[in-house]
Write a protein that holds these residues in place. Structure first.
Motif, short mmCIF file in Angstrom:
data_model
loop_
_atom_site.label_atom_id
_atom_site.label_comp_id
_atom_site.label_asym_id
_atom_site.label_seq_id
_atom_site.Cartn_x
_atom_site.Cartn_y
_atom_site.Cartn_z
N TYR A 10 11.16 -3.33 -20.59
CA TYR A 10 12.26 -4.26 -20.33
C TYR A 10 13.04 -3.81 -19.10
O TYR A 10 13.36 -4.62 -18.22
CB TYR A 10 13.18 -4.34 -21.55
CG TYR A 10 14.36 -5.26 -21.36
CD1 TYR A 10 14.19 -6.64 -21.37
CD2 TYR A 10 15.63 -4.75 -21.15
CE1 TYR A 10 15.27 -7.50 -21.18
CE2 TYR A 10 16.72 -5.60 -20.96
CZ TYR A 10 16.53 -6.96 -20.97
OH TYR A 10 17.60 -7.81 -20.78
N LYS A 11 13.33 -2.52 -19.01
CA LYS A 11 14.06 -1.98 -17.85
C LYS A 11 13.28 -2.25 -16.57
O LYS A 11 13.86 -2.67 -15.57
CB LYS A 11 14.29 -0.48 -18.06
CG LYS A 11 14.95 0.22 -16.92
CD LYS A 11 16.41 0.24 -17.08
CE LYS A 11 17.04 1.20 -16.08
NZ LYS A 11 18.45 1.17 -16.11
N GLY A 16 12.78 -4.04 -11.64
CA GLY A 16 11.69 -3.86 -10.70
C GLY A 16 11.29 -5.15 -10.01
O GLY A 16 11.88 -6.21 -10.22
N SER A 17 10.26 -5.05 -9.20
CA SER A 17 9.74 -6.26 -8.56
C SER A 17 8.89 -7.02 -9.58
O SER A 17 8.11 -6.44 -10.33
CB SER A 17 8.90 -5.90 -7.34
OG SER A 17 7.82 -5.06 -7.73
N VAL A 18 9.08 -8.31 -9.63
CA VAL A 18 8.43 -9.15 -10.63
C VAL A 18 6.99 -9.42 -10.20
O VAL A 18 6.73 -9.85 -9.08
CB VAL A 18 9.20 -10.47 -10.80
CG1 VAL A 18 8.53 -11.36 -11.80
CG2 VAL A 18 10.64 -10.18 -11.21
N VAL A 19 6.05 -9.16 -11.13
CA VAL A 19 4.64 -9.37 -10.80
C VAL A 19 3.95 -10.37 -11.74
O VAL A 19 2.83 -10.79 -11.46
CB VAL A 19 3.85 -8.04 -10.82
CG1 VAL A 19 4.34 -7.12 -9.71
CG2 VAL A 19 3.99 -7.36 -12.17
N ASP A 20 4.59 -10.74 -12.84
CA ASP A 20 3.96 -11.67 -13.77
C ASP A 20 5.00 -12.62 -14.36
O ASP A 20 6.20 -12.47 -14.15
CB ASP A 20 3.22 -10.92 -14.88
CG ASP A 20 4.14 -10.03 -15.70
OD1 ASP A 20 5.35 -9.95 -15.42
OD2 ASP A 20 3.65 -9.41 -16.66
N ASN A 21 4.53 -13.62 -15.11
CA ASN A 21 5.43 -14.61 -15.72
C ASN A 21 6.36 -13.97 -16.74
O ASN A 21 7.51 -14.37 -16.85
CB ASN A 21 4.63 -15.73 -16.38
CG ASN A 21 4.10 -16.71 -15.35
OD1 ASN A 21 4.59 -16.76 -14.23
ND2 ASN A 21 3.09 -17.47 -15.72
N HIS A 22 5.86 -12.99 -17.50
CA HIS A 22 6.69 -12.32 -18.49
C HIS A 22 7.89 -11.65 -17.81
O HIS A 22 9.03 -11.78 -18.25
CB HIS A 22 5.87 -11.29 -19.26
CG HIS A 22 6.69 -10.48 -20.21
ND1 HIS A 22 7.15 -10.98 -21.40
CD2 HIS A 22 7.16 -9.20 -20.13
CE1 HIS A 22 7.85 -10.05 -22.03
NE2 HIS A 22 7.87 -8.97 -21.28
N GLY A 23 7.64 -10.93 -16.72
CA GLY A 23 8.71 -10.27 -15.99
C GLY A 23 9.68 -11.26 -15.38
O GLY A 23 10.89 -11.04 -15.39
N LEU A 24 9.17 -12.38 -14.87
CA LEU A 24 10.04 -13.42 -14.32
C LEU A 24 10.96 -13.99 -15.39
O LEU A 24 12.15 -14.18 -15.16
CB LEU A 24 9.18 -14.56 -13.75
CG LEU A 24 8.98 -14.59 -12.25
CD1 LEU A 24 8.05 -15.72 -11.85
CD2 LEU A 24 10.27 -14.66 -11.50
N HIS A 25 10.39 -14.25 -16.56
CA HIS A 25 11.17 -14.80 -17.67
C HIS A 25 12.24 -13.80 -18.11
O HIS A 25 13.40 -14.16 -18.30
CB HIS A 25 10.25 -15.16 -18.84
CG HIS A 25 10.96 -15.72 -20.02
ND1 HIS A 25 11.53 -16.96 -20.01
CD2 HIS A 25 11.24 -15.19 -21.24
CE1 HIS A 25 12.11 -17.19 -21.18
NE2 HIS A 25 11.95 -16.12 -21.94
N ALA A 26 11.86 -12.54 -18.27
CA ALA A 26 12.81 -11.50 -18.69
C ALA A 26 13.94 -11.37 -17.67
O ALA A 26 15.12 -11.25 -18.05
CB ALA A 26 12.10 -10.16 -18.87
N LYS A 27 13.60 -11.40 -16.39
CA LYS A 27 14.62 -11.27 -15.34
C LYS A 27 15.58 -12.47 -15.37
O LYS A 27 16.78 -12.31 -15.21
CB LYS A 27 13.93 -11.16 -13.99
CG LYS A 27 14.81 -10.63 -12.91
CD LYS A 27 13.99 -10.28 -11.68
CE LYS A 27 14.72 -9.21 -10.93
NZ LYS A 27 13.89 -8.28 -10.25
N TYR A 28 15.04 -13.68 -15.59
CA TYR A 28 15.87 -14.89 -15.64
C TYR A 28 16.83 -14.83 -16.84
O TYR A 28 18.03 -15.08 -16.69
CB TYR A 28 14.99 -16.14 -15.73
CG TYR A 28 15.77 -17.40 -15.95
CD1 TYR A 28 16.49 -17.98 -14.92
CD2 TYR A 28 15.81 -18.01 -17.20
CE1 TYR A 28 17.23 -19.14 -15.12
CE2 TYR A 28 16.55 -19.16 -17.42
CZ TYR A 28 17.25 -19.72 -16.37
OH TYR A 28 17.99 -20.85 -16.58
#
Length: 113
Positions: A10-11, A16-28
Motif C-alpha cells: 500500500y505504501k 511510488g510511481s504507478v505501474v498498474d491499475n491496482h496502484g492507480l486505483h489505490a493512489k486515487y
C-alpha cells in the motif's frame, strides 16, 4: 467509517510511481481520503488505519500518523469496539448533587503539610 489496510505494498502504491491499475486505483482513493481529511480541518472522523502482517508504523501515511493505529489481529477487539462505536470503559455515573466540604486549616496544621 473507512478501514485502511496498511501494508508495505500500500505504501509503495500511494507513494511510488504507478505501474498498474491496482496502484492507480489505490493512489486515487488515497488522494480522495487525504482531501477529505484536509477539508475536515485535519481531524480524523472516519479513517481507521489497520496494520497487517509485515507492516509497521513507517508504512502509515504521514497524515494518519496522529491517529490510533490498530494492528491485525492483536487489536481485533479494540477495532470492533471502534467500528460499533462502543466505549471499552463505561464512566461511573455522576451524582445529581455534588457535595463540597470545606474545612478551615489552622496555621499549625498547614506547617505540617
Amino acid at each position: 467509517m473507512i478501514i485502511i489496510a496498511i501494508s508495505p505494498k500500500y505504501k509503495t502504491d500511494i507513494e511510488g510511481s504507478v505501474v498498474d491499475n491496482h496502484g492507480l486505483h489505490a493512489k486515487y482513493v488515497h488522494s480522495m481520503m487525504q482531501t477529505e481529511y484536509i477539508q475536515q480541518g485535519s481531524l480524523n472522523f472516519r479513517f481507521i488505519p489497520v496494520l497487517f502482517l509485515g507492516a509497521s508504523q513507517t508504512h502509515v501515511p504521514c497524515w494518519l500518523q496522529n491517529t490510533r493505529v490498530y494492528r491485525w489481529p492483536q487489536d481485533t477487539e479494540d477495532l470492533l469496539l471502534r467500528l460499533l462505536r462502543v466505549e471499552r470503559y463505561i464512566p461511573p455515573p455522576v451524582p445529581v448533587e455534588l457535595t463540597l466540604i470545606i474545612r478551615p486549616v489552622n496555621s499549625s496544621a498547614a506547617a505540617t503539610l
